[in-house]
Design a protein around this motif. Structure first.
Motif, PDB file in Angstrom:
ATOM      1  N   GLN A  40       0.875  -1.088   0.156  1.00  0.00           N
ATOM      2  CA  GLN A  40       0.049  -0.027   0.052  1.00  0.00           C
ATOM      3  C   GLN A  40       0.755   1.289  -0.040  1.00  0.00           C
ATOM      4  OE1 GLN A  40      -2.706  -0.654   3.199  1.00  0.00           O
ATOM      5  NE2 GLN A  40      -4.188  -1.760   2.109  1.00  0.00           N
ATOM      6  N   GLU A  41       2.027   1.359   0.731  1.00  0.00           N
ATOM      7  CA  GLU A  41       2.803   2.385   0.896  1.00  0.00           C
ATOM      8  C   GLU A  41       3.627   2.692  -0.584  1.00  0.00           C
ATOM      9  OE1 GLU A  41       6.663   4.183   3.411  1.00  0.00           O
ATOM     10  OE2 GLU A  41       5.748   2.056   3.976  1.00  0.00           O
ATOM     11  N   GLN A  42       3.818   1.508  -1.180  1.00  0.00           N
ATOM     12  CA  GLN A  42       4.740   1.463  -2.468  1.00  0.00           C
ATOM     13  C   GLN A  42       3.599   2.207  -3.665  1.00  0.00           C
ATOM     14  OE1 GLN A  42       6.108  -2.177  -3.608  1.00  0.00           O
ATOM     15  NE2 GLN A  42       7.159  -1.339  -5.720  1.00  0.00           N
ATOM     16  N   LEU A  43       2.337   1.346  -3.417  1.00  0.00           N
ATOM     17  CA  LEU A  43       1.241   2.200  -4.269  1.00  0.00           C
ATOM     18  C   LEU A  43       0.969   3.545  -4.348  1.00  0.00           C
ATOM     19  CD1 LEU A  43      -1.069   1.468  -6.349  1.00  0.00           C
ATOM     20  CD2 LEU A  43      -2.626   0.660  -4.255  1.00  0.00           C
ATOM     21  N   ALA A  44       0.934   4.146  -2.919  1.00  0.00           N
ATOM     22  CA  ALA A  44       0.865   5.491  -2.825  1.00  0.00           C
ATOM     23  C   ALA A  44       1.865   6.172  -3.157  1.00  0.00           C
ATOM     24  CB  ALA A  44       0.536   5.856  -1.156  1.00  0.00           C
ATOM     25  N   SER A  45       3.250   5.708  -3.293  1.00  0.00           N
ATOM     26  CA  SER A  45       4.325   6.515  -3.500  1.00  0.00           C
ATOM     27  C   SER A  45       4.198   6.421  -5.425  1.00  0.00           C
ATOM     28  CB  SER A  45       5.438   6.066  -3.281  1.00  0.00           C
ATOM     29  OG  SER A  45       6.821   6.344  -4.007  1.00  0.00           O
ATOM     30  N   LEU A  46       3.663   5.439  -5.905  1.00  0.00           N
ATOM     31  CA  LEU A  46       3.523   5.272  -7.271  1.00  0.00           C
ATOM     32  C   LEU A  46       2.313   6.291  -7.805  1.00  0.00           C
ATOM     33  CD1 LEU A  46       3.805   1.490  -7.889  1.00  0.00           C
ATOM     34  CD2 LEU A  46       5.611   3.301  -8.701  1.00  0.00           C
ATOM     35  N   GLN A  47       1.469   6.386  -6.897  1.00  0.00           N
ATOM     36  CA  GLN A  47       0.222   7.444  -7.352  1.00  0.00           C
ATOM     37  C   GLN A  47       0.867   8.797  -7.299  1.00  0.00           C
ATOM     38  OE1 GLN A  47      -3.002   6.251  -4.575  1.00  0.00           O
ATOM     39  NE2 GLN A  47      -3.412   4.509  -5.826  1.00  0.00           N
ATOM     40  N   ARG A  48       1.715   9.095  -6.175  1.00  0.00           N
ATOM     41  CA  ARG A  48       2.197  10.563  -6.021  1.00  0.00           C
ATOM     42  C   ARG A  48       2.930  10.643  -7.413  1.00  0.00           C
ATOM     43  NH1 ARG A  48       2.648   9.023  -0.694  1.00  0.00           N
ATOM     44  NH2 ARG A  48       4.768   8.681  -0.967  1.00  0.00           N
ATOM     45  N   ASP A  49       3.886   9.879  -7.837  1.00  0.00           N
ATOM     46  CA  ASP A  49       4.781  10.107  -8.759  1.00  0.00           C
ATOM     47  C   ASP A  49       3.997  10.012 -10.147  1.00  0.00           C
ATOM     48  OD1 ASP A  49       6.811   9.833  -7.271  1.00  0.00           O
ATOM     49  OD2 ASP A  49       7.348   7.662  -7.653  1.00  0.00           O
ATOM     50  N   HIS A  50       3.063   9.317 -10.269  1.00  0.00           N
ATOM     51  CA  HIS A  50       1.836   9.377 -11.453  1.00  0.00           C
ATOM     52  C   HIS A  50       1.467  10.890 -11.668  1.00  0.00           C
ATOM     53  CE1 HIS A  50      -1.852   8.921 -13.631  1.00  0.00           C
ATOM     54  NE2 HIS A  50      -0.941   8.106 -14.563  1.00  0.00           N
ATOM     55  N   THR A  51       1.027  11.521 -10.505  1.00  0.00           N
ATOM     56  CA  THR A  51       0.630  12.611 -10.346  1.00  0.00           C
ATOM     57  C   THR A  51       1.360  13.737 -11.172  1.00  0.00           C
ATOM     58  OG1 THR A  51      -1.151  12.046  -8.499  1.00  0.00           O
ATOM     59  CG2 THR A  51      -0.688  14.512  -8.953  1.00  0.00           C
ATOM     60  N   VAL A  52       2.617  13.664 -10.402  1.00  0.00           N
ATOM     61  CA  VAL A  52       3.557  14.700 -10.675  1.00  0.00           C
ATOM     62  C   VAL A  52       3.948  14.616 -12.232  1.00  0.00           C
ATOM     63  CG1 VAL A  52       6.148  15.278 -10.444  1.00  0.00           C
ATOM     64  CG2 VAL A  52       4.607  14.675  -8.382  1.00  0.00           C
ATOM     65  N   LEU A  53       4.132  13.302 -12.981  1.00  0.00           N
ATOM     66  CA  LEU A  53       4.488  13.106 -14.120  1.00  0.00           C
ATOM     67  C   LEU A  53       3.195  13.660 -15.049  1.00  0.00           C
ATOM     68  CD1 LEU A  53       5.897   9.525 -14.075  1.00  0.00           C
ATOM     69  CD2 LEU A  53       6.975  11.847 -14.459  1.00  0.00           C
ATOM     70  N   VAL A  54       2.017  13.428 -14.812  1.00  0.00           N
ATOM     71  CA  VAL A  54       0.997  13.797 -15.394  1.00  0.00           C
ATOM     72  C   VAL A  54       0.799  15.369 -15.439  1.00  0.00           C
ATOM     73  CG1 VAL A  54      -1.677  14.432 -15.601  1.00  0.00           C
ATOM     74  CG2 VAL A  54      -0.616  12.016 -15.110  1.00  0.00           C
ATOM     75  N   SER A  55       1.044  16.218 -14.375  1.00  0.00           N
ATOM     76  CA  SER A  55       1.301  17.588 -14.341  1.00  0.00           C
ATOM     77  C   SER A  55       2.311  18.094 -15.418  1.00  0.00           C
ATOM     78  CB  SER A  55       1.562  18.263 -13.064  1.00  0.00           C
ATOM     79  OG  SER A  55       2.663  17.553 -12.301  1.00  0.00           O
ATOM     80  N   ILE A  56       3.629  17.564 -15.251  1.00  0.00           N
ATOM     81  CA  ILE A  56       4.740  17.802 -16.093  1.00  0.00           C
ATOM     82  C   ILE A  56       4.253  17.570 -17.471  1.00  0.00           C
ATOM     83  CG2 ILE A  56       7.162  17.119 -16.713  1.00  0.00           C
ATOM     84  CD1 ILE A  56       7.791  16.453 -13.955  1.00  0.00           C
ATOM     85  N   GLN A  57       3.660  16.679 -17.937  1.00  0.00           N
ATOM     86  CA  GLN A  57       3.326  16.488 -19.287  1.00  0.00           C
ATOM     87  C   GLN A  57       2.159  17.577 -19.677  1.00  0.00           C
ATOM     88  OE1 GLN A  57       1.178  12.814 -19.872  1.00  0.00           O
ATOM     89  NE2 GLN A  57       1.500  12.715 -22.040  1.00  0.00           N
ATOM     90  N   GLN A  58       1.245  17.703 -19.051  1.00  0.00           N
ATOM     91  CA  GLN A  58       0.634  18.941 -19.139  1.00  0.00           C
ATOM     92  C   GLN A  58       1.278  20.128 -19.354  1.00  0.00           C
ATOM     93  OE1 GLN A  58      -2.550  18.912 -16.157  1.00  0.00           O
ATOM     94  NE2 GLN A  58      -3.533  16.901 -16.752  1.00  0.00           N
ATOM     95  N   ALA A  59       1.980  20.439 -18.642  1.00  0.00           N
ATOM     96  CA  ALA A  59       2.997  21.585 -18.673  1.00  0.00           C
ATOM     97  C   ALA A  59       3.542  21.558 -20.160  1.00  0.00           C
ATOM     98  CB  ALA A  59       3.947  21.952 -17.611  1.00  0.00           C
ATOM     99  N   ILE A  60       4.211  20.634 -20.552  1.00  0.00           N
ATOM    100  CA  ILE A  60       4.950  20.402 -21.747  1.00  0.00           C
ATOM    101  C   ILE A  60       4.040  20.758 -23.202  1.00  0.00           C
ATOM    102  CG2 ILE A  60       6.398  18.964 -23.182  1.00  0.00           C
ATOM    103  CD1 ILE A  60       7.630  17.849 -20.747  1.00  0.00           C
ATOM    104  N   ASP A  61       2.975  20.142 -22.797  1.00  0.00           N
ATOM    105  CA  ASP A  61       1.896  20.099 -23.980  1.00  0.00           C
ATOM    106  C   ASP A  61       1.360  21.431 -23.961  1.00  0.00           C
ATOM    107  OD1 ASP A  61       2.213  17.439 -24.447  1.00  0.00           O
ATOM    108  OD2 ASP A  61       0.578  16.976 -23.186  1.00  0.00           O
ATOM    109  N   ALA A  62       1.296  22.456 -23.008  1.00  0.00           N
ATOM    110  CA  ALA A  62       0.712  23.570 -23.048  1.00  0.00           C
ATOM    111  C   ALA A  62       1.716  24.609 -23.749  1.00  0.00           C
ATOM    112  CB  ALA A  62       0.588  24.235 -21.593  1.00  0.00           C
TER     113      ALA A  62
END
Length: 230
Positions: A40-62
């Motif tokens: 569960q801790e590993q899953l929560a860390s992966l979810q946080r990384d996923h959120t950060v990567l999504v925000s970076i991708q959105q900033a690059i697309d903008a």
């Protein structure tokens, strides 16, 4: 009685088996629970990384993409098209080049005239700039270090050490790099030629001119002089 004893023994066996199974089950639950917590801790860390990567991708697309169709600024030289070399085939014949008449060689100038012109030019430059000749004469007429040291000792009324002579000559001739070691070697050479006298006072060595008064200098000692104290 035998039946009761066998029933009691069987009950004890079942009780021990059940107790052991309960312990194993409890330990297994603890192990699986620990693994679940780690996952569960590993899953929560992966979810946080996923959120950060999504925000970076959105900033690059903008960010708007650069316009690659725009012409570069400035005058960029365009290379000229290369000319194709003419192929020589059986049907084409190369025209022979026209022979040019050899030009007559110029007559050589006499050596006497060339030397005269060179000497005339040199004399003209010297006449136009007389200071150049004076500079050359002044450079060739500079006294040597031996003459300077001998003259300095002659002008002194008291013995002088090598460091004092070097300091005085350096101040009088700042254009010359005069070192104490060179002056000491020059003084020893004058002593060897009996053109100067050496006197020792304690651990210091002093030098005087050969024609100075007896009170100003003493006879040179036979022992090796100690280094002069600057």
């Amino acid at each position: 009685m035998s039946e009761n004893a066998s029933a009691t023994e069987l009950t004890s066996q079942y009780t021990a088996q059940v107790t052991a199974d309960l312990e194993r089950n409890t330990k297994e639950q603890e192990r699986v629970g620990a693994e679940i917590a780690a996952l569960q801790e590993q899953l929560a860390s992966l979810q946080r990384d996923h959120t950060v990567l999504v925000s970076i991708q959105q900033a690059i697309d903008a960010v708007p993409a650069p316009d690659t169709t725009a012409q570069p600024s400035g005058n960029v030289p365009v290379p000229a098209p290369r000319k194709k070399a003419a192929r020589s085939g059986p049907g084409k014949q190369t025209q022979p080049r026209k022979k040019t008449a050899a030009q007559p060689a110029r007559p050589a100038r006499p050596a006497g005239k060339t030397a005269g012109k060179t000497a005339g030019k040199t004399a003209g430059k010297t006449a136009d700039n007389p200071s150049a000749g004076k500079t050359e004469v002044a450079q060739t007429a500079q006294p040597t270090l031996v003459d300077l040291v001998r003259s300095h000792l002659t002008e002194q009324s008291e013995p002088r050490s090598a460091a004092e002579v070097a300091t005085a000559l350096g101040q009088a001739h700042p254009e010359r790099a005069i070192k104490t070691t060179v002056v000491r070697t020059t003084l020893e050479g004058l002593v060897a030629k009996t053109q100067a006298q050496r006197s020792k006072q304690g651990s210091s060595v002093f030098y005087t001119a050969a024609d100075s008064s007896p009170s100003a200098a003493t006879a040179p000692t036979e022992e090796q002089p100690a280094p002069a104290n600057a």
